[in-house]
Motif scaffolding. Structure first.
Motif, PDB file in Angstrom:
ATOM      1  N   HIS A 109       9.683 -17.891  -7.690  1.00 33.48           N
ATOM      2  CA  HIS A 109       8.478 -17.600  -7.008  1.00 33.48           C
ATOM      3  C   HIS A 109       7.466 -16.788  -7.650  1.00 33.48           C
ATOM      4  CE1 HIS A 109      11.182 -17.730  -3.194  1.00 33.48           C
ATOM      5  NE2 HIS A 109      10.222 -18.010  -2.776  1.00 33.48           N
ATOM      6  N   PHE A 110       7.620 -16.955  -9.085  1.00 32.91           N
ATOM      7  CA  PHE A 110       6.951 -16.229  -9.828  1.00 32.91           C
ATOM      8  C   PHE A 110       5.354 -16.753 -10.015  1.00 32.91           C
ATOM      9  CE2 PHE A 110       5.384 -14.570 -13.991  1.00 32.91           C
ATOM     10  CZ  PHE A 110       6.207 -13.205 -14.097  1.00 32.91           C
ATOM     11  N   ASP A 111       5.308 -17.710  -9.957  1.00 28.35           N
ATOM     12  CA  ASP A 111       3.794 -18.464 -10.192  1.00 28.35           C
ATOM     13  C   ASP A 111       3.149 -18.483  -8.583  1.00 28.35           C
ATOM     14  OD1 ASP A 111       3.867 -18.851 -13.004  1.00 28.35           O
ATOM     15  OD2 ASP A 111       4.886 -20.830 -12.423  1.00 28.35           O
ATOM     16  N   THR A 112       3.863 -18.353  -7.660  1.00 25.41           N
ATOM     17  CA  THR A 112       3.177 -18.259  -6.397  1.00 25.41           C
ATOM     18  C   THR A 112       3.526 -17.079  -5.513  1.00 25.41           C
ATOM     19  OG1 THR A 112       5.372 -19.478  -5.403  1.00 25.41           O
ATOM     20  CG2 THR A 112       3.657 -20.790  -6.150  1.00 25.41           C
ATOM     21  N   MET A 113       3.599 -15.875  -6.190  1.00 27.38           N
ATOM     22  CA  MET A 113       3.847 -14.492  -5.868  1.00 27.38           C
ATOM     23  C   MET A 113       2.901 -13.803  -4.547  1.00 27.38           C
ATOM     24  SD  MET A 113       6.288 -11.792  -6.434  1.00 27.38           S
ATOM     25  CE  MET A 113       6.782 -12.877  -7.944  1.00 27.38           C
ATOM     26  N   THR A 114       3.443 -13.614  -3.719  1.00 33.01           N
ATOM     27  CA  THR A 114       2.490 -12.928  -2.718  1.00 33.01           C
ATOM     28  C   THR A 114       2.960 -11.393  -2.556  1.00 33.01           C
ATOM     29  OG1 THR A 114       4.207 -13.157  -0.900  1.00 33.01           O
ATOM     30  CG2 THR A 114       2.646 -14.990  -1.332  1.00 33.01           C
ATOM     31  N   ASP A 115       2.096 -11.100  -1.988  1.00 37.56           N
ATOM     32  CA  ASP A 115       2.260  -9.385  -2.117  1.00 37.56           C
ATOM     33  C   ASP A 115       3.374  -9.052  -1.319  1.00 37.56           C
ATOM     34  OD1 ASP A 115       0.200  -8.521  -3.451  1.00 37.56           O
ATOM     35  OD2 ASP A 115      -1.199  -8.276  -1.666  1.00 37.56           O
ATOM     36  N   ASP A 116       3.669  -9.637  -0.097  1.00 41.18           N
ATOM     37  CA  ASP A 116       4.968  -9.268   0.608  1.00 41.18           C
ATOM     38  C   ASP A 116       6.159  -9.556  -0.189  1.00 41.18           C
ATOM     39  OD1 ASP A 116       3.610  -8.511   2.752  1.00 41.18           O
ATOM     40  OD2 ASP A 116       3.647 -10.359   3.793  1.00 41.18           O
ATOM     41  N   PHE A 117       6.389 -10.917  -1.003  1.00 42.11           N
ATOM     42  CA  PHE A 117       7.444 -11.146  -1.694  1.00 42.11           C
ATOM     43  C   PHE A 117       7.665 -10.207  -2.882  1.00 42.11           C
ATOM     44  CE2 PHE A 117       9.688 -12.793  -5.329  1.00 42.11           C
ATOM     45  CZ  PHE A 117      10.789 -13.087  -4.714  1.00 42.11           C
ATOM     46  N   ALA A 118       6.557  -9.735  -3.437  1.00 45.47           N
ATOM     47  CA  ALA A 118       6.583  -8.799  -4.274  1.00 45.47           C
ATOM     48  C   ALA A 118       7.087  -7.434  -3.977  1.00 45.47           C
ATOM     49  CB  ALA A 118       5.193  -8.545  -5.266  1.00 45.47           C
ATOM     50  N   LYS A 119       6.751  -7.111  -2.925  1.00 45.59           N
ATOM     51  CA  LYS A 119       7.440  -5.750  -2.139  1.00 45.59           C
ATOM     52  C   LYS A 119       8.804  -5.927  -1.801  1.00 45.59           C
ATOM     53  CE  LYS A 119       2.977  -4.572  -0.135  1.00 45.59           C
ATOM     54  NZ  LYS A 119       2.312  -4.206   1.403  1.00 45.59           N
ATOM     55  N   GLN A 120       9.294  -7.025  -1.526  1.00 46.18           N
ATOM     56  CA  GLN A 120      10.431  -7.268  -1.045  1.00 46.18           C
ATOM     57  C   GLN A 120      11.432  -7.254  -2.297  1.00 46.18           C
ATOM     58  OE1 GLN A 120      11.056 -11.217   0.860  1.00 46.18           O
ATOM     59  NE2 GLN A 120      13.431 -11.075   0.771  1.00 46.18           N
ATOM     60  N   PHE A 121      10.861  -7.946  -3.567  1.00 45.06           N
ATOM     61  CA  PHE A 121      11.673  -7.915  -4.692  1.00 45.06           C
ATOM     62  C   PHE A 121      11.714  -6.546  -5.004  1.00 45.06           C
ATOM     63  CE2 PHE A 121      11.659  -7.835  -9.021  1.00 45.06           C
ATOM     64  CZ  PHE A 121      12.875  -8.581  -9.657  1.00 45.06           C
ATOM     65  N   VAL A 122      10.883  -5.748  -4.967  1.00 43.03           N
ATOM     66  CA  VAL A 122      10.973  -4.245  -5.752  1.00 43.03           C
ATOM     67  C   VAL A 122      12.078  -3.623  -4.777  1.00 43.03           C
ATOM     68  CG1 VAL A 122       9.799  -2.138  -5.750  1.00 43.03           C
ATOM     69  CG2 VAL A 122       8.600  -3.992  -6.535  1.00 43.03           C
ATOM     70  N   MET A 123      11.890  -3.645  -3.409  1.00 45.56           N
ATOM     71  CA  MET A 123      12.978  -3.033  -2.400  1.00 45.56           C
ATOM     72  C   MET A 123      14.175  -3.391  -2.733  1.00 45.56           C
ATOM     73  SD  MET A 123      11.200  -0.631  -0.959  1.00 45.56           S
ATOM     74  CE  MET A 123      12.619   0.033  -0.201  1.00 45.56           C
ATOM     75  N   GLU A 124      14.590  -4.713  -2.909  1.00 44.57           N
ATOM     76  CA  GLU A 124      15.651  -5.435  -3.305  1.00 44.57           C
ATOM     77  C   GLU A 124      16.288  -4.887  -4.649  1.00 44.57           C
ATOM     78  OE1 GLU A 124      16.304  -9.418  -3.090  1.00 44.57           O
ATOM     79  OE2 GLU A 124      15.025  -9.780  -0.948  1.00 44.57           O
ATOM     80  N   SER A 125      15.480  -4.591  -5.686  1.00 45.79           N
ATOM     81  CA  SER A 125      16.024  -4.185  -7.016  1.00 45.79           C
ATOM     82  C   SER A 125      16.388  -2.609  -6.745  1.00 45.79           C
ATOM     83  CB  SER A 125      14.635  -4.276  -7.842  1.00 45.79           C
ATOM     84  OG  SER A 125      14.400  -5.564  -8.004  1.00 45.79           O
ATOM     85  N   ILE A 126      15.607  -2.008  -6.049  1.00 49.38           N
ATOM     86  CA  ILE A 126      16.016  -0.423  -5.850  1.00 49.38           C
ATOM     87  C   ILE A 126      17.300  -0.523  -4.957  1.00 49.38           C
ATOM     88  CG2 ILE A 126      15.086   1.541  -4.528  1.00 49.38           C
ATOM     89  CD1 ILE A 126      12.275   0.584  -4.982  1.00 49.38           C
ATOM     90  N   ALA A 127      17.378  -1.198  -4.369  1.00 49.05           N
ATOM     91  CA  ALA A 127      18.558  -1.057  -3.346  1.00 49.05           C
ATOM     92  C   ALA A 127      19.870  -1.479  -4.144  1.00 49.05           C
ATOM     93  CB  ALA A 127      18.591  -2.222  -2.096  1.00 49.05           C
ATOM     94  N   LEU A 128      19.794  -2.389  -5.130  1.00 51.15           N
ATOM     95  CA  LEU A 128      20.711  -2.775  -6.000  1.00 51.15           C
ATOM     96  C   LEU A 128      20.930  -1.745  -6.899  1.00 51.15           C
ATOM     97  CD1 LEU A 128      19.962  -6.669  -6.823  1.00 51.15           C
ATOM     98  CD2 LEU A 128      22.083  -5.586  -5.344  1.00 51.15           C
ATOM     99  N   GLN A 129      19.970  -1.164  -7.465  1.00 47.92           N
ATOM    100  CA  GLN A 129      20.140   0.231  -8.400  1.00 47.92           C
ATOM    101  C   GLN A 129      21.179   1.109  -7.569  1.00 47.92           C
ATOM    102  OE1 GLN A 129      16.579   1.357 -10.383  1.00 47.92           O
ATOM    103  NE2 GLN A 129      15.839  -0.541 -10.310  1.00 47.92           N
ATOM    104  N   GLU A 130      20.635   1.486  -6.585  1.00 49.13           N
ATOM    105  CA  GLU A 130      21.276   2.330  -5.417  1.00 49.13           C
ATOM    106  C   GLU A 130      22.880   2.078  -5.266  1.00 49.13           C
ATOM    107  OE1 GLU A 130      18.827   2.337  -2.123  1.00 49.13           O
ATOM    108  OE2 GLU A 130      17.799   4.312  -2.815  1.00 49.13           O
ATOM    109  N   GLU A 131      22.944   0.756  -4.994  1.00 50.73           N
ATOM    110  CA  GLU A 131      24.468   0.335  -4.806  1.00 50.73           C
ATOM    111  C   GLU A 131      25.387   0.444  -6.146  1.00 50.73           C
ATOM    112  OE1 GLU A 131      27.945  -1.334  -3.452  1.00 50.73           O
ATOM    113  OE2 GLU A 131      26.148  -0.432  -2.320  1.00 50.73           O
TER     114      GLU A 131
END
Length: 178
Positions: A109-131
């Protein structure tokens, strides 16, 4: 503009003279999480070109040998430590696999990034760090039953060095979003 961390990490590891003497930086990075590639940072395909899980498992064995070499234990400590370590690695492997999938999805999704996907990616990354931190904390209590305080600190130092190398390499390989 891409910031290069590899030289910095090599120098830090040389100064510490602990890991670089026995293992190359690329193996170190792959061992620690298995989601780096050798593709230049400017190429977005670097995000999706990740090593196979079988290679990651082989790298984990190399990591285990390195820990064995640099974490002095008597036979009783080793007998009690390694089964816990194997369980610990299995749990972390689940986090690594999820992180690999998340980064691969970013690549798609890098070249077609939406704001919603970007926010979702950040939240998933944070959740993985927490795990990952949850696993580290849970296994701390188990490791402290078989290792002395100094051994425990040394083990977590080794683990943190692996993780730092991977994170620095990911920062180098994944271009900033435009």
């Amino acid at each position: 503009m891409t910031i290069r961390f590899s030289g910095f990490l090599r120098q830090r590891l040389k100064n510490n003279n602990m890991l670089l003497k026995y293992i190359s930086l690329p193996l170190l990075m792959l061992t620690a999480g298995g989601y780096c590639s050798a593709t230049p940072a400017q190429d977005v395909s670097a995000i999706a070109s990740l090593p196979s899980d079988s290679f990651v498992h082989k790298s984990m064995e190399a990591r285990k040998k390195l820990i064995n070499k640099h974490l002095p234990m008597n036979s009783r400590e080793a007998r009690d430590f390694w089964p816990i370590y194997d369980e610990y690695q299995q749990e972390l492997m689940l986090v690594y696999i999820q992180r690999k999938a998340t980064i691969t999805k970013l690549g798609r999704h890098f070249d077609t990034m939406t704001d919603d996907f970007a926010k979702q990616f950040v939240m998933e990354s944070i959740a993985l760090q927490e795990e990952r931190l949850r696993v580290l904390h849970a296994y701390f209590e188990r490791f402290e039953t078989v290792l002395s305080g100094k051994q425990l600190l040394r083990f977590y130092q080794i683990e943190n060095r692996f993780r730092s190398a991977v994170d620095a390499e990911l920062a180098e390989r994944i271009p900033l979003l435009k």
